[in-house]
Write a protein that holds these residues in place. Structure first.
Motif, PDB file in Angstrom:
ATOM      1  N   THR A  88      38.487  19.501  40.861  1.00 36.08           N
ATOM      2  CA  THR A  88      38.044  18.227  40.303  1.00 36.08           C
ATOM      3  C   THR A  88      38.320  17.144  41.334  1.00 36.08           C
ATOM      4  O   THR A  88      39.103  17.341  42.264  1.00 36.08           O
ATOM      5  N   GLY A  89      37.649  16.005  41.171  1.00 36.49           N
ATOM      6  CA  GLY A  89      37.900  14.882  42.068  1.00 36.49           C
ATOM      7  C   GLY A  89      37.399  15.065  43.480  1.00 36.49           C
ATOM      8  O   GLY A  89      37.812  14.339  44.384  1.00 36.49           O
ATOM      9  N   GLY A  90      36.523  16.053  43.721  1.00 34.36           N
ATOM     10  CA  GLY A  90      35.952  16.237  45.049  1.00 34.36           C
ATOM     11  C   GLY A  90      36.824  17.007  46.020  1.00 34.36           C
ATOM     12  O   GLY A  90      36.521  17.065  47.218  1.00 34.36           O
ATOM     13  N   TYR A  91      37.909  17.623  45.548  1.00 33.76           N
ATOM     14  CA  TYR A  91      38.773  18.390  46.440  1.00 33.76           C
ATOM     15  C   TYR A  91      38.104  19.723  46.792  1.00 33.76           C
ATOM     16  O   TYR A  91      37.202  20.180  46.088  1.00 33.76           O
ATOM     17  N   HIS A  92      38.570  20.362  47.902  1.00 33.23           N
ATOM     18  CA  HIS A  92      37.903  21.616  48.301  1.00 33.23           C
ATOM     19  C   HIS A  92      38.236  22.764  47.357  1.00 33.23           C
ATOM     20  O   HIS A  92      37.409  23.637  47.169  1.00 33.23           O
ATOM     21  N   HIS A  93      39.399  22.824  46.771  1.00 28.95           N
ATOM     22  CA  HIS A  93      39.634  23.669  45.599  1.00 28.95           C
ATOM     23  C   HIS A  93      41.056  23.519  45.088  1.00 28.95           C
ATOM     24  O   HIS A  93      41.995  23.416  45.864  1.00 28.95           O
ATOM     25  N   HIS A  94      41.162  23.450  43.777  1.00 34.29           N
ATOM     26  CA  HIS A  94      42.455  23.538  43.101  1.00 34.29           C
ATOM     27  C   HIS A  94      42.713  24.952  42.587  1.00 34.29           C
ATOM     28  O   HIS A  94      43.858  25.382  42.487  1.00 34.29           O
ATOM     29  N   ILE A  95      41.628  25.656  42.238  1.00 34.21           N
ATOM     30  CA  ILE A  95      41.718  27.025  41.733  1.00 34.21           C
ATOM     31  C   ILE A  95      40.773  27.899  42.555  1.00 34.21           C
ATOM     32  O   ILE A  95      39.598  27.582  42.715  1.00 34.21           O
ATOM     33  N   GLY A  96      41.300  28.991  43.086  1.00 34.97           N
ATOM     34  CA  GLY A  96      40.464  30.010  43.706  1.00 34.97           C
ATOM     35  C   GLY A  96      40.531  31.273  42.864  1.00 34.97           C
ATOM     36  O   GLY A  96      41.569  31.573  42.267  1.00 34.97           O
ATOM     37  N   THR A  97      39.429  32.000  42.779  1.00 35.76           N
ATOM     38  CA  THR A  97      39.415  33.280  42.077  1.00 35.76           C
ATOM     39  C   THR A  97      38.721  34.306  42.961  1.00 35.76           C
ATOM     40  O   THR A  97      37.742  33.987  43.637  1.00 35.76           O
ATOM     41  N   ASN A  98      39.240  35.533  42.975  1.00 35.19           N
ATOM     42  CA  ASN A  98      38.590  36.569  43.766  1.00 35.19           C
ATOM     43  C   ASN A  98      38.760  37.923  43.100  1.00 35.19           C
ATOM     44  O   ASN A  98      39.625  38.118  42.230  1.00 35.19           O
ATOM     45  N   VAL A  99      37.911  38.875  43.510  1.00 34.27           N
ATOM     46  CA  VAL A  99      38.001  40.265  43.027  1.00 34.27           C
ATOM     47  C   VAL A  99      38.229  41.216  44.192  1.00 34.27           C
ATOM     48  O   VAL A  99      37.909  42.399  44.109  1.00 34.27           O
ATOM     49  N   TRP A 100      38.803  40.721  45.279  1.00 35.17           N
ATOM     50  CA  TRP A 100      38.999  41.536  46.466  1.00 35.17           C
ATOM     51  C   TRP A 100      39.846  42.776  46.173  1.00 35.17           C
ATOM     52  O   TRP A 100      39.585  43.848  46.726  1.00 35.17           O
ATOM     53  N   ASN A 101      40.882  42.637  45.356  1.00 30.29           N
ATOM     54  CA  ASN A 101      41.747  43.772  45.030  1.00 30.29           C
ATOM     55  C   ASN A 101      41.771  44.091  43.545  1.00 30.29           C
ATOM     56  O   ASN A 101      42.534  44.965  43.124  1.00 30.29           O
ATOM     57  N   SER A 102      40.962  43.395  42.740  1.00 26.78           N
ATOM     58  CA  SER A 102      41.149  43.472  41.292  1.00 26.78           C
ATOM     59  C   SER A 102      39.843  43.584  40.513  1.00 26.78           C
ATOM     60  O   SER A 102      39.836  43.330  39.301  1.00 26.78           O
ATOM     61  N   ARG A 103      38.758  43.941  41.160  1.00 24.39           N
ATOM     62  CA  ARG A 103      37.472  44.017  40.455  1.00 24.39           C
ATOM     63  C   ARG A 103      37.588  44.954  39.250  1.00 24.39           C
ATOM     64  O   ARG A 103      38.066  46.070  39.352  1.00 24.39           O
ATOM     65  N   GLY A 104      37.151  44.469  38.090  1.00 22.26           N
ATOM     66  CA  GLY A 104      37.191  45.266  36.876  1.00 22.26           C
ATOM     67  C   GLY A 104      38.520  45.248  36.150  1.00 22.26           C
ATOM     68  O   GLY A 104      38.657  45.892  35.101  1.00 22.26           O
ATOM     69  N   ALA A 105      39.512  44.513  36.667  1.00 24.93           N
ATOM     70  CA  ALA A 105      40.833  44.487  36.028  1.00 24.93           C
ATOM     71  C   ALA A 105      40.742  43.872  34.638  1.00 24.93           C
ATOM     72  O   ALA A 105      39.994  42.924  34.394  1.00 24.93           O
ATOM     73  N   GLY A 106      41.525  44.428  33.735  1.00 28.80           N
ATOM     74  CA  GLY A 106      41.622  43.892  32.385  1.00 28.80           C
ATOM     75  C   GLY A 106      42.809  42.953  32.259  1.00 28.80           C
ATOM     76  O   GLY A 106      43.363  42.493  33.259  1.00 28.80           O
ATOM     77  N   PRO A 107      43.231  42.644  31.037  1.00 24.46           N
ATOM     78  CA  PRO A 107      44.374  41.748  30.823  1.00 24.46           C
ATOM     79  C   PRO A 107      45.640  42.270  31.493  1.00 24.46           C
ATOM     80  O   PRO A 107      45.868  43.475  31.600  1.00 24.46           O
ATOM     81  N   ARG A 108      46.463  41.338  31.933  1.00 19.58           N
ATOM     82  CA  ARG A 108      47.719  41.683  32.595  1.00 19.58           C
ATOM     83  C   ARG A 108      48.671  42.398  31.645  1.00 19.58           C
ATOM     84  O   ARG A 108      48.695  42.133  30.442  1.00 19.58           O
ATOM     85  N   SER A 109      49.483  43.268  32.213  1.00 19.13           N
ATOM     86  CA  SER A 109      50.514  43.942  31.423  1.00 19.13           C
ATOM     87  C   SER A 109      51.577  42.927  31.006  1.00 19.13           C
ATOM     88  O   SER A 109      51.972  42.071  31.802  1.00 19.13           O
TER      89      SER A 109
END
Length: 284
Positions: free
Chosen positions: A202-223
């Motif tokens: 928000t506010g024009g920043y380059h990112h406050h939140i990043g998300t990726n699936v590099w190691n976690s594609r298809g992962a379900g809820p955390r244990s």
């Protein structure tokens, strides 16, 4: 607009750790944070009186690296010279980095804490140097000029005034679901994307939140017994807090209304708390 003055920004995070003393000492000694409070079960660390990370002890917590959860916590230093001073001190102490990158909008180095939680230490380039394509911010991963950074004058003496958590990068199971939650439900702007990652701010920043699936594609809820990220706390302006459903409360000891916290849970079980931004919070 300062990073931490954006409508929604990172206030602090909480991590579940098995060895509180070892991990806490690392964030003090290596990252340069100060102990604000703590006992045998938790430790609150930050810069000055600004909390940045809370460590919560659970000796039985399990480390599950391919689960959804924390990819890294990114500590934003106020100036490029601060990054250079930290890097020189880290090298003199025999530290080993996991990576170093020029992202066009910022310069960053990467490492891990003693329990494997990812850490980024970075400094932004001036916003006037960023490149935009429409509403999207151009980022890349290029070779970092480490030798130039090491020429910074002065010595590292701990996290400087104005250090904040600039962003948090998460491992998720599905990018579309992440966008639906972080952009759709929380109202962040999608500002950059890669084939396996999305970046929100928000506010024009380059990112406050990043998300990726590099190691976690298809992962379900955390244990429920997993180590790592326990809670991500976002600081919100009064307008954003109200939009997200926080209720106004009035306390006679304050001259202005404040807001109660509101919490959300993303599709992978990560708790996201919305916290009112203190009126006297320093910008960074």
């Amino acid at each position: 607009m300062a990073t931490s003055n954006a409508p929604l920004s990172i206030d602090h995070i909480a991590l579940t750790v098995r060895d509180l003393d070892t991990v806490g000492d690392f964030y003090e000694r290596v990252i340069g944070l100060e102990k604000i409070a703590g006992d045998g079960e938790s430790r609150l660390l930050g810069e000055g009186d600004r909390p940045l990370i809370e460590l919560r002890r659970d000796a039985q917590a399990r480390s599950l690296p391919f689960e959804a959860g924390l990819f890294h916590t990114a500590f934003l230093l106020p100036h490029r010279d601060d990054l250079g001073r930290w890097l020189r001190r880290f090298g003199e102490a025999g530290g080993r980095l996991e990576g170093a990158s020029d992202h066009l909008v910022s310069e960053a180095v990467y490492l891990r804490d003693p329990e494997g939680n990812g850490i980024e230490i970075y400094a932004d380039r001036p916003r006037t140097d960023w490149t935009f394509e429409g509403q999207m911010i151009v980022m890349d991963t290029l070779r970092l000029d480490i030798q130039s950074l090491l020429q910074a004058p002065g010595r590292w003496s701990g996290a400087p005034d104005g250090t904040v958590i600039g962003h948090v990068h998460l491992q998720v199971g599905d990018l579309a679901a992440a966008e639906a939650f972080y952009a759709g439900e929380l109202g962040f702007d999608l500002v950059s994307e890669l084939p396996a990652a999305r970046f929100f701010s928000t506010g024009g920043y380059h990112h406050h939140i990043g998300t990726n699936v590099w190691n976690s594609r298809g992962a379900g809820p955390r244990s429920p017994d997993a180590a790592g990220l326990s809670e991500l706390v976002l600081a919100a302006t009064p307008e954003e807090a109200a939009r997200l459903g926080a209720k106004t409360v009035t306390d006679p000891s304050f001259t202005a209304p404040s807001f109660t916290d509101r919490s959300f849970t993303d599709p992978w079980g990560n708790r996201i708390a919305i916290h009112p931004r203190p009126a006297n919070a320093a910008a960074a």
